[in-house]
Design a protein around this motif. Structure first.
Motif, PDB file in Angstrom:
ATOM      1  N   ILE A  36       0.835  -1.205   0.000  1.00 50.48           N
ATOM      2  CA  ILE A  36       0.000   0.000   0.000  1.00 50.48           C
ATOM      3  C   ILE A  36       0.866   1.250   0.000  1.00 50.48           C
ATOM      4  O   ILE A  36       0.585   2.231  -0.715  1.00 50.48           O
ATOM      5  CB  ILE A  36      -0.955  -0.016   1.204  1.00 50.48           C
ATOM      6  CG1 ILE A  36      -2.026  -1.087   1.014  1.00 50.48           C
ATOM      7  CG2 ILE A  36      -1.614   1.349   1.411  1.00 50.48           C
ATOM      8  CD1 ILE A  36      -2.912  -1.298   2.226  1.00 50.48           C
ATOM      9  N   LYS A  37       1.938   1.222   0.778  1.00 49.30           N
ATOM     10  CA  LYS A  37       2.849   2.371   0.815  1.00 49.30           C
ATOM     11  C   LYS A  37       3.446   2.625  -0.563  1.00 49.30           C
ATOM     12  O   LYS A  37       3.563   3.780  -1.009  1.00 49.30           O
ATOM     13  CB  LYS A  37       3.952   2.104   1.842  1.00 49.30           C
ATOM     14  CG  LYS A  37       4.887   3.277   2.056  1.00 49.30           C
ATOM     15  CD  LYS A  37       5.893   2.967   3.149  1.00 49.30           C
ATOM     16  CE  LYS A  37       6.834   4.155   3.383  1.00 49.30           C
ATOM     17  NZ  LYS A  37       7.835   3.839   4.444  1.00 49.30           N
ATOM     18  N   VAL A  40       0.661   4.112  -2.882  1.00 46.71           N
ATOM     19  CA  VAL A  40       0.392   5.526  -2.600  1.00 46.71           C
ATOM     20  C   VAL A  40       1.524   6.399  -3.132  1.00 46.71           C
ATOM     21  O   VAL A  40       1.297   7.467  -3.715  1.00 46.71           O
ATOM     22  CB  VAL A  40       0.187   5.743  -1.089  1.00 46.71           C
ATOM     23  CG1 VAL A  40       0.110   7.231  -0.768  1.00 46.71           C
ATOM     24  CG2 VAL A  40      -1.075   5.037  -0.614  1.00 46.71           C
ATOM     25  N   LEU A  43       1.115   6.587  -6.815  1.00 50.07           N
ATOM     26  CA  LEU A  43       0.025   7.511  -7.149  1.00 50.07           C
ATOM     27  C   LEU A  43       0.496   8.953  -7.047  1.00 50.07           C
ATOM     28  O   LEU A  43       0.151   9.793  -7.892  1.00 50.07           O
ATOM     29  CB  LEU A  43      -1.160   7.264  -6.218  1.00 50.07           C
ATOM     30  CG  LEU A  43      -2.366   8.207  -6.377  1.00 50.07           C
ATOM     31  CD1 LEU A  43      -2.971   8.067  -7.762  1.00 50.07           C
ATOM     32  CD2 LEU A  43      -3.421   7.918  -5.308  1.00 50.07           C
ATOM     33  N   ASN A  44       1.288   9.248  -6.042  1.00 46.60           N
ATOM     34  CA  ASN A  44       1.813  10.593  -5.863  1.00 46.60           C
ATOM     35  C   ASN A  44       2.701  10.999  -7.037  1.00 46.60           C
ATOM     36  O   ASN A  44       2.631  12.129  -7.540  1.00 46.60           O
ATOM     37  CB  ASN A  44       2.597  10.668  -4.549  1.00 46.60           C
ATOM     38  CG  ASN A  44       2.939  12.095  -4.171  1.00 46.60           C
ATOM     39  OD1 ASN A  44       2.108  13.000  -4.308  1.00 46.60           O
ATOM     40  ND2 ASN A  44       4.154  12.316  -3.698  1.00 46.60           N
ATOM     41  N   LYS A  57      -3.357  16.746  -4.137  1.00 49.56           N
ATOM     42  CA  LYS A  57      -2.548  15.529  -4.025  1.00 49.56           C
ATOM     43  C   LYS A  57      -2.551  14.915  -2.630  1.00 49.56           C
ATOM     44  O   LYS A  57      -2.778  13.700  -2.494  1.00 49.56           O
ATOM     45  CB  LYS A  57      -1.107  15.816  -4.480  1.00 49.56           C
ATOM     46  CG  LYS A  57      -0.967  16.004  -5.970  1.00 49.56           C
ATOM     47  CD  LYS A  57       0.506  15.991  -6.383  1.00 49.56           C
ATOM     48  CE  LYS A  57       1.261  17.140  -5.755  1.00 49.56           C
ATOM     49  NZ  LYS A  57       2.668  17.173  -6.195  1.00 49.56           N
ATOM     50  N   CYS A  61      -4.025  11.060  -1.921  1.00 51.44           N
ATOM     51  CA  CYS A  61      -3.120  10.033  -1.395  1.00 51.44           C
ATOM     52  C   CYS A  61      -3.619   9.517  -0.047  1.00 51.44           C
ATOM     53  O   CYS A  61      -3.590   8.307   0.221  1.00 51.44           O
ATOM     54  CB  CYS A  61      -1.711  10.601  -1.273  1.00 51.44           C
ATOM     55  SG  CYS A  61      -0.880  10.886  -2.857  1.00 51.44           S
ATOM     56  N   SER A  62      -4.079  10.418   0.814  1.00 53.67           N
ATOM     57  CA  SER A  62      -4.565  10.019   2.136  1.00 53.67           C
ATOM     58  C   SER A  62      -5.808   9.141   2.021  1.00 53.67           C
ATOM     59  O   SER A  62      -5.902   8.088   2.667  1.00 53.67           O
ATOM     60  CB  SER A  62      -4.861  11.264   2.978  1.00 53.67           C
ATOM     61  OG  SER A  62      -5.390  10.909   4.221  1.00 53.67           O
ATOM     62  N   SER A  64      -6.806   7.368  -0.556  1.00 51.98           N
ATOM     63  CA  SER A  64      -6.456   6.094  -1.181  1.00 51.98           C
ATOM     64  C   SER A  64      -5.816   5.150  -0.171  1.00 51.98           C
ATOM     65  O   SER A  64      -6.134   3.958  -0.107  1.00 51.98           O
ATOM     66  CB  SER A  64      -5.503   6.329  -2.361  1.00 51.98           C
ATOM     67  OG  SER A  64      -6.098   7.161  -3.334  1.00 51.98           O
ATOM     68  N   GLY A  65      -4.896   5.686   0.668  1.00 51.12           N
ATOM     69  CA  GLY A  65      -4.248   4.853   1.682  1.00 51.12           C
ATOM     70  C   GLY A  65      -5.238   4.316   2.700  1.00 51.12           C
ATOM     71  O   GLY A  65      -5.171   3.136   3.090  1.00 51.12           O
ATOM     72  N   LYS A  69      -6.142   0.321   3.257  1.00 50.63           N
ATOM     73  CA  LYS A  69      -5.879  -0.294   4.562  1.00 50.63           C
ATOM     74  C   LYS A  69      -7.150  -0.894   5.166  1.00 50.63           C
ATOM     75  O   LYS A  69      -7.080  -1.924   5.845  1.00 50.63           O
ATOM     76  CB  LYS A  69      -5.265   0.731   5.509  1.00 50.63           C
ATOM     77  CG  LYS A  69      -3.808   1.022   5.205  1.00 50.63           C
ATOM     78  CD  LYS A  69      -3.155   1.882   6.269  1.00 50.63           C
ATOM     79  CE  LYS A  69      -1.663   2.069   5.984  1.00 50.63           C
ATOM     80  NZ  LYS A  69      -1.001   2.883   7.017  1.00 50.63           N
TER      81      LYS A  69
END
Length: 270
Positions: A36-37, A40, A43-44, A57, A61-62, A64-65, A69
């Motif tokens: 996941i990290k 993300v 994606l960034n 952005k 990102c937040s 999506s994470g 999770k």
């Protein structure tokens, strides 16, 4: 009362039955979190290459994470043979209760998402919205922060900003400046028009294309009113407006033109 041997046997059986599942679940959580990290971060980078708005952005990102999770957590709990139907039902009920309690906050959250996606205004724009005028200093997920011309900070909830009417003065590069200039009855209108045209021509900030419009707009109670319309750069709007008012006041008397003021003739009858 269980004997020590029975307790050891029970622990051993449970360890044999659930141990591999627990180890697999822990391994899945660790590996999944690492994946996941990476996702993300990827994606960034994609948004950097796509020149996505910097204010959008971190939010994407937040979100999506968090979503990934939550999905990973549900998968891990399923591996441990935890009944997910009841868990999801409880989670949905809790979400509904929280949503009803925070309906206003959620509306502002949704408004912030809409503003970040559709961009009716950006940081640095001068806007008039919700009864306030100012320069956009920051767009947050729940509120937008404006700075007024007299340096006051105004915090406006995004819910109203996303659904209400708004004037953005920074969208266009050019703006039209309008004046209403009155001269006294009996004054030479052609001369007044020529003086106004000369003052406009002398100001280099006023565009010649489109040309300045000077027309007689009204025969008022105490004056003949000219409507003057000129185009300038948006940043020059107020400086040009103020300068022309001062120049008219100083120049008209020198040219023999009178700037009238409201007056009334009173006749007394005995």
């Amino acid at each position: 009362m269980m004997t020590p041997d029975q307790m050891i046997t029970l622990v051993t059986v449970n360890a044999i039955e659930y141990g591999p599942k627990l180890i697999a679940a822990i391994a899945l959580w660790v590996i999944g979190s690492w994946v996941i990290k990476l996702l993300v971060a990827g994606l960034n980078k994609i948004m950097d290459k796509g020149k996505v708005d910097p204010s959008l952005k971190p939010f994407l990102c937040s979100i999506s994470g968090i979503v990934l999770k939550v999905m990973l957590g549900i998968t891990v709990l399923g591996m441990l043979s935890i009944e997910m139907t009841s868990f999801v039902a409880i989670l949905a009920a809790a979400g509904l209760a929280v949503g009803m309690a925070l309906s206003g906050t959620l509306q502002n959250f949704a408004g912030g998402v809409m503003i970040l996606l559709f961009k009716p205004f950006q940081v640095g724009d001068f806007i008039d919205a919700q009864g306030h005028m100012g320069t956009v200093k920051e767009i947050q997920i729940f509120n937008s922060i404006l700075t007024t011309p007299d340096n006051k900070t105004i915090i406006i909830p995004n819910g109203g900003l996303s659904t209400g009417s708004m004037v953005n003065f920074s969208t266009e590069k050019k703006r039209r400046v309008d004046w209403t200039i009155g001269v006294a009855y009996g004054d030479d209108l052609d001369k007044a028009r020529a003086v106004i045209q000369q003052l406009c021509d002398a100001d280099q900030r006023i565009f010649t294309d489109p040309a300045v419009v000077i027309v007689v707009s009204a025969l008022a109670d105490s004056s003949v009113n000219f409507s003057v319309r000129a185009w300038v750069n948006a940043a020059d709007f107020f400086p040009v407006f103020w300068a022309m008012n001062e120049n008219i006041y100083k120049t008209f008397p020198k040219e023999g033109l009178n700037i009238p003021f409201p007056q009334m003739d009173v006749h007394l009858h005995k």
